[in-house]
Design an enzyme around this catalytic site. Structure first.
Site, PDB file in Angstrom:
ATOM      1  N   GLU A 182       9.557  16.529  15.256  1.00  0.00           N
ATOM      2  CA  GLU A 182       9.852  16.294  13.612  1.00  0.00           C
ATOM      3  C   GLU A 182       8.826  17.382  13.076  1.00  0.00           C
ATOM      4  O   GLU A 182       7.740  17.182  13.277  1.00  0.00           O
ATOM      5  CB  GLU A 182       9.476  14.946  13.223  1.00  0.00           C
ATOM      6  CG  GLU A 182       9.682  14.939  11.968  1.00  0.00           C
ATOM      7  CD  GLU A 182       9.522  13.434  11.264  1.00  0.00           C
ATOM      8  OE1 GLU A 182       8.180  12.847  11.598  1.00  0.00           O
ATOM      9  OE2 GLU A 182      10.561  12.754  10.559  1.00  0.00           O
ATOM     10  N   GLU A 235      10.580   1.941   9.786  1.00  0.00           N
ATOM     11  CA  GLU A 235      11.622   2.742   9.496  1.00  0.00           C
ATOM     12  C   GLU A 235      10.700   4.342   9.747  1.00  0.00           C
ATOM     13  O   GLU A 235       9.760   4.582   9.114  1.00  0.00           O
ATOM     14  CB  GLU A 235      11.884   3.212   8.036  1.00  0.00           C
ATOM     15  CG  GLU A 235      12.682   1.630   7.695  1.00  0.00           C
ATOM     16  CD  GLU A 235      14.182   1.668   8.250  1.00  0.00           C
ATOM     17  OE1 GLU A 235      14.544   2.754   8.700  1.00  0.00           O
ATOM     18  OE2 GLU A 235      14.705   0.537   8.275  1.00  0.00           O
ATOM     19  N   LYS A 251       0.844  -1.095  -0.103  1.00  0.00           N
ATOM     20  CA  LYS A 251       0.025  -0.038   0.053  1.00  0.00           C
ATOM     21  C   LYS A 251       0.882   1.146  -0.103  1.00  0.00           C
ATOM     22  O   LYS A 251       1.778   1.459   0.852  1.00  0.00           O
ATOM     23  CB  LYS A 251      -0.807   0.037   1.307  1.00  0.00           C
ATOM     24  CG  LYS A 251      -2.030   1.131   1.038  1.00  0.00           C
ATOM     25  CD  LYS A 251      -2.581   1.584   2.370  1.00  0.00           C
ATOM     26  CE  LYS A 251      -1.908   2.625   3.235  1.00  0.00           C
ATOM     27  NZ  LYS A 251      -1.933   3.845   2.681  1.00  0.00           N
ATOM     28  N   CYS A 302      13.097  12.170   5.382  1.00  0.00           N
ATOM     29  CA  CYS A 302      13.303  11.999   7.041  1.00  0.00           C
ATOM     30  C   CYS A 302      14.845  12.058   7.358  1.00  0.00           C
ATOM     31  O   CYS A 302      15.096  12.006   8.688  1.00  0.00           O
ATOM     32  CB  CYS A 302      13.125  10.448   7.215  1.00  0.00           C
ATOM     33  SG  CYS A 302      13.856   9.197   5.847  1.00  0.00           S
TER      34      CYS A 302
HETATM   35  P1  NAD Z   1       2.184   8.128   7.984  1.00  0.00           P
HETATM   36  O1  NAD Z   1       2.667   7.349   9.202  1.00  0.00           O
HETATM   37  O2  NAD Z   1       1.129   8.890   8.270  1.00  0.00           O
HETATM   38  O3  NAD Z   1       1.709   7.005   6.831  1.00  0.00           O
HETATM   39  C1  NAD Z   1       2.630   6.366   6.169  1.00  0.00           C
HETATM   40  C2  NAD Z   1       1.970   5.129   5.696  1.00  0.00           C
HETATM   41  O4  NAD Z   1       1.152   4.345   6.701  1.00  0.00           O
HETATM   42  C3  NAD Z   1       0.745   5.697   4.834  1.00  0.00           C
HETATM   43  O5  NAD Z   1       0.760   4.677   3.759  1.00  0.00           O
HETATM   44  C4  NAD Z   1      -0.470   5.554   5.642  1.00  0.00           C
HETATM   45  O6  NAD Z   1      -1.687   5.221   4.926  1.00  0.00           O
HETATM   46  C5  NAD Z   1      -0.210   4.170   6.416  1.00  0.00           C
HETATM   47  N1  NAD Z   1      -0.941   4.131   7.781  1.00  0.00           N
HETATM   48  C6  NAD Z   1      -1.077   5.124   8.444  1.00  0.00           C
HETATM   49  N2  NAD Z   1      -1.938   4.740   9.651  1.00  0.00           N
HETATM   50  C7  NAD Z   1      -1.930   3.233   9.532  1.00  0.00           C
HETATM   51  C8  NAD Z   1      -2.536   2.176  10.356  1.00  0.00           C
HETATM   52  N3  NAD Z   1      -3.029   2.509  11.445  1.00  0.00           N
HETATM   53  N4  NAD Z   1      -2.096   0.878  10.060  1.00  0.00           N
HETATM   54  C9  NAD Z   1      -1.361   0.825   8.875  1.00  0.00           C
HETATM   55  N5  NAD Z   1      -0.934   1.732   7.854  1.00  0.00           N
HETATM   56  C10 NAD Z   1      -1.263   3.089   8.384  1.00  0.00           C
HETATM   57  O7  NAD Z   1       3.360   8.890   7.330  1.00  0.00           O
HETATM   58  P2  NAD Z   1       3.652  10.021   6.325  1.00  0.00           P
HETATM   59  O8  NAD Z   1       2.846  11.226   6.844  1.00  0.00           O
HETATM   60  O9  NAD Z   1       2.813   9.478   5.278  1.00  0.00           O
HETATM   61  O10 NAD Z   1       5.053  10.263   6.285  1.00  0.00           O
HETATM   62  C11 NAD Z   1       5.614  10.982   6.982  1.00  0.00           C
HETATM   63  C12 NAD Z   1       6.700  10.273   8.031  1.00  0.00           C
HETATM   64  O11 NAD Z   1       7.300   9.043   7.348  1.00  0.00           O
HETATM   65  C13 NAD Z   1       7.595  11.053   8.647  1.00  0.00           C
HETATM   66  O12 NAD Z   1       7.505  10.950  10.057  1.00  0.00           O
HETATM   67  C14 NAD Z   1       8.810  10.747   8.021  1.00  0.00           C
HETATM   68  O13 NAD Z   1      10.034  10.938   8.937  1.00  0.00           O
HETATM   69  C15 NAD Z   1       8.732   9.304   8.101  1.00  0.00           C
HETATM   70  N6  NAD Z   1       9.724   8.824   7.076  1.00  0.00           N
HETATM   71  C16 NAD Z   1      10.625   7.899   7.450  1.00  0.00           C
HETATM   72  C17 NAD Z   1      11.291   7.375   6.706  1.00  0.00           C
HETATM   73  C18 NAD Z   1      12.459   6.384   7.057  1.00  0.00           C
HETATM   74  O14 NAD Z   1      13.061   5.806   6.442  1.00  0.00           O
HETATM   75  N7  NAD Z   1      12.941   6.142   8.489  1.00  0.00           N
HETATM   76  C19 NAD Z   1      11.516   7.560   5.381  1.00  0.00           C
HETATM   77  C20 NAD Z   1      10.532   8.545   4.831  1.00  0.00           C
HETATM   78  C21 NAD Z   1       9.641   9.040   5.805  1.00  0.00           C
END
Ligand code: NAD
Length: 479
Positions: free
Chosen positions: A383, A248, A173, A282
Site C-alpha cells: 500500500e 478497518e 481519538k 483506502c
Molecule cells: P495509522 O494506523 O498510523 O493511525 C490510525 C490511528 O491509529 C491514528 O489515530 C493513530 O494515532 C492511531 N494509532 C497508531 N498507533 C496506535 C496504537 N499502537 N494503538 C492505538 N492507536 C494507534 O494510520 P494512518 O496513517 O493514520 O492512516 C492511513 C491508513 O489507514 C492506511 O493504511 C489506510 O488504508 C487506512 N485506512 C483504512 C480505511 C478503511 O476503511 N479500511 C479508511 C481510511 C484509511
C-alpha cells in the site's frame, strides 16, 4: 491555534502538559499545537463517559435522534469553516472537503439519527414448547473510537454517530496529524445539546493516547480505522481482555477494465479513483489492469488526462491535487516511485516533487502513473497510499482474477464491463469486502462496509454498525 481535549463537555489541557506541533501541509509550517494525552487524560475521559452512561443509555431513541440531527444541521451550517479547517490540517483541496468530507460527516449523523429509530430486535417463538425468545440489543457501555488522517471528520463521525446513537458513551481519538475538525466537533456537540460526557475527545499520538485507550480495561469495544500494522498491534493488546474489535485497515485495490465498458465514463472515473484526495483514500483503485485490446489506447488517454490535473495550493478553486498529509508521508510515497524504477517499472507521467510558488515547503507530488511488467513487484503489492498508480495489461478473465486476488489486502475492487456473466462471476470471486461495477465510491450508508484478509475484521455501516456497538442478549420466557 491550540487544540484542547474535550472531556465531560469541557475543553481542557492535557494533565501532563505534553504537546505536539500541528503542521499545515500546504506550506510545511507549524500553525498550532495539540495535546499528547496520556493515560491520565484517557482515565478522565473514561470516568466522564462512565458517569454519563446510565442516563444516556436510558435516553429515548427519539431524544437521541434529535440531538444527532442537530449535530448534522450544525455541521452543514458551518460547512465553510469545517472545510477550511480540514484542508488546512490535511492538505486536501478545500473544494473536496466542502463537497465530500464535511457533507458526508453531516450525513453520517443524520443517517444514524434515523437508523436507530428503525433498529428492530428479533423474536422467535419456540412452537410447541410454550416459549418465546426475544433479543435485546443493549449498548456496550464505554467504547473507544480511533480514526486516521485521510478523511478526518468523515471517518471519525462514521464511528461516533452509530456508537452514541446506540446508547454508548465514547472516548474518541482522531489522528494526531489532523485533529482540527474533531476539536471543532466538540463545540458543535455542546451546541447541539449532547449531554456532558457522552462524547469525549482525547488528542495525541497513537503510541501514547491511542494505546492508552486500547489498554483501558473498562473500554469494552474498539472501533479502529487505520493501517494494517497498527490494526494487528491493537488486536494483540485487546485480545487478552476479550474486547470487541472492528478493524478497518489498508487496501491495494484492483481497478479492472474490460474493452466492452463505457469507455469515456470509465476513463473519467478512473482518473478520480486513482487520484482523489491525492490518492489517499483506502478505496482508491491503485492497481489498474486493462484488457489487452484497449491497453495502448487507455494508456495514452489516461496519461493525457492525468497530465491535465492541476497540482496546487488547496485553497485555489482550480486545484485538483493538493498537498500530501505530511513530510514523512511525502518521503514514503516518493521512495516507492524510486523502488518502482529499480524494479524496471516505467514512469509514464509524474514522479516528481512539486514546488508551488509561495508555498515551497509544502508537500506536493505530481500524480504518477507507473507501467509495470509484472504484478509481483513491490509497488503493485504494497500500500503506497498516495497519488501513484500502476497499470498493466491482461488477456483473460482468469488471468486478471488471479492477479487481482494475489495481494494480502481485500478491501475493494472496481470492475468496468457491460458483460453480465462476467460481472456476476468476478463479483463473486474477487476477494474484497466491496465491489463496484461501472462506478466508484458510490455509497449507500445502509450497506456493509469493510474488508477481508489484511484489510480488516468486521463491518461498519447501516445496522452492521449498530450491531457492533450493541450486545445481543436473548431472553427466553416460558408461558
Ligand atoms: P495509522 O494506523 O498510523 O493511525 C490510525 C490511528 O491509529 C491514528 O489515530 C493513530 O494515532 C492511531 N494509532 C497508531 N498507533 C496506535 C496504537 N499502537 N494503538 C492505538 N492507536 C494507534 O494510520 P494512518 O496513517 O493514520 O492512516 C492511513 C491508513 O489507514 C492506511 O493504511 C489506510 O488504508 C487506512 N485506512 C483504512 C480505511 C478503511 O476503511 N479500511 C479508511 C481510511 C484509511
Amino acid at each position: 491555534m491550540n487544540i484542547q481535549n474535550y472531556i465531560n463537555g469541557n475543553f481542557q489541557d492535557p494533565v501532563l502538559d505534553n504537546w505536539i506541533d500541528n503542521y499545515n501541509p500546504s506550506n510545511g509550517e507549524v500553525y498550532g499545537q495539540l495535546p499528547n494525552s496520556t493515560k491520565e487524560d484517557v482515565d478522565n475521559a473514561y470516568s466522564a463517559a462512565r458517569s454519563a452512561f446510565p442516563d444516556w443509555s436510558q435516553t429515548t431513541l427519539e431524544a437521541r435522534s434529535r440531538i444527532l440531527l442537530k449535530i448534522s444541521e450544525l455541521l452543514e451550517a458551518k460547512l465553510q469553516d469545517f472545510a477550511e479547517a480540514e484542508s488546512k490540517d490535511n492538505g486536501k483541496p478545500v473544494s473536496l472537503a466542502k463537497t465530500i468530507d464535511i457533507p458526508r460527516a453531516a450525513s453520517n449523523f443524520r443517517f444514524f439519527a434515523n437508523a436507530i429509530t428503525q433498529f428492530a430486535s428479533e423474536s422467535h417463538e419456540s412452537v410447541g414448547q410454550n416459549a418465546i425468545n426475544y433479543t435485546l440489543r443493549q449498548p456496550i457501555g464505554v467504547v473507544g473510537c480511533i480514526s486516521p488522517w485521510n478523511l478526518p471528520l468523515y471517518l471519525f463521525s462514521w464511528k461516533i454517530a452509530p456508537a452514541i446513537a446506540a446508547g454508548n458513551c465514547v472516548v474518541a481519538k482522531p489522528s494526531e496529524v489532523t485533529p482540527m475538525t474533531a476539536f471543532l466537533l466538540g463545540q458543535v456537540c455542546t451546541e447541539a445539546g449532547l449531554p456532558k460526557g457522552v462524547l469525549n475527545i482525547v488528542h495525541g499520538l497513537g503510541t501514547t493516547t491511542g494505546q492508552a485507550i486500547v489498554e483501558h480495561p473498562d473500554i469494552k469495544a474498539i472501533s479502529f480505522t487505520g493501517g494494517t500494522t497498527t490494526g494487528a498491534r491493537i488486536a494483540k493488546v485487546a485480545a487478552p481482555m476479550f474486547k470487541k474489535l472492528s478493524l478497518e485497515l489498508g487496501g491495494k485495490n484492483p481497478n479492472i477494465i474490460f474493452a466492452d465498458c463505457d469507455y469515456d465514463e470509465m476513463l473519467a472515473t478512473t482518473v478520480r479513483s486513482s487520484f482523489a484526495n491525492q490518492g489517499q483514500i483506502c478505496l482508491c483503485g491503485s492497481r489498474i489492469f486493462v484488457e489487452t485490446f484497449i491497453y495502448e489506447k487507455f494508456k495514452n488517454d489516461f496519461v493525457q488526462s492525468v497530465k491535465q490535473l492541476k497540482v496546487g495550493h488547496p485553497s485555489e478553486p482550480e486545484t485538483n491535487i493538493g498537498a500530501l498529509v505530511s513530510k514523512q508521508h511525502l518521503e514514503k510515497v516518493k521512495a516507492y516511485i524510486d523502488i518502482a524504477k529499480q524494479e524496471n517499472g516505467t514512469v509514464l507521467c509524474g514522479g516528481n516533487i512539486v514546488k508551488i510558488n509561495g508555498y515551497e515547503n509544502g508537500y506536493y507530488l505530481e500524480p504518477t502513473v507507473i507501467e509495470v511488467s509484472s504484478d509481483d513487484c513491490r509497488v503493485n503489492q504494497e500500500e503506497i497510499f498516495g497519488p501513484v498508480v500502476t497499470i498493466m495489461p491482461f488477456k483473460t478473465e482468469h488471468e486478471v482474477l488471479q492477479m487481482a486476488n494475489k495481494v494480502k489486502y481485500g478491501l475493494s475492487a472496481t470492475l468496468w464491463t457491460n458483460n453480465l456473466k462476467r460481472t456476476m462471476h468476478l463479483s463473486n470471486m474477487l476477494e474484497a469486502g466491496i465491489v463496484w461495477v461501472n462506478t466508484w465510491l458510490m455509497r449507500d450508508l445502509r450497506t456493509p462496509f469493510g474488508g477481508v484478509k489484511d484489510s480488516g475484521v468486521g463491518r461498519e455501516g447501516g445496522f452492521e454498525a449498530l450491531r457492533f456497538f450493541t450486545e445481543a442478549k436473548n431472553v427466553c420466557i416460558k408461558y
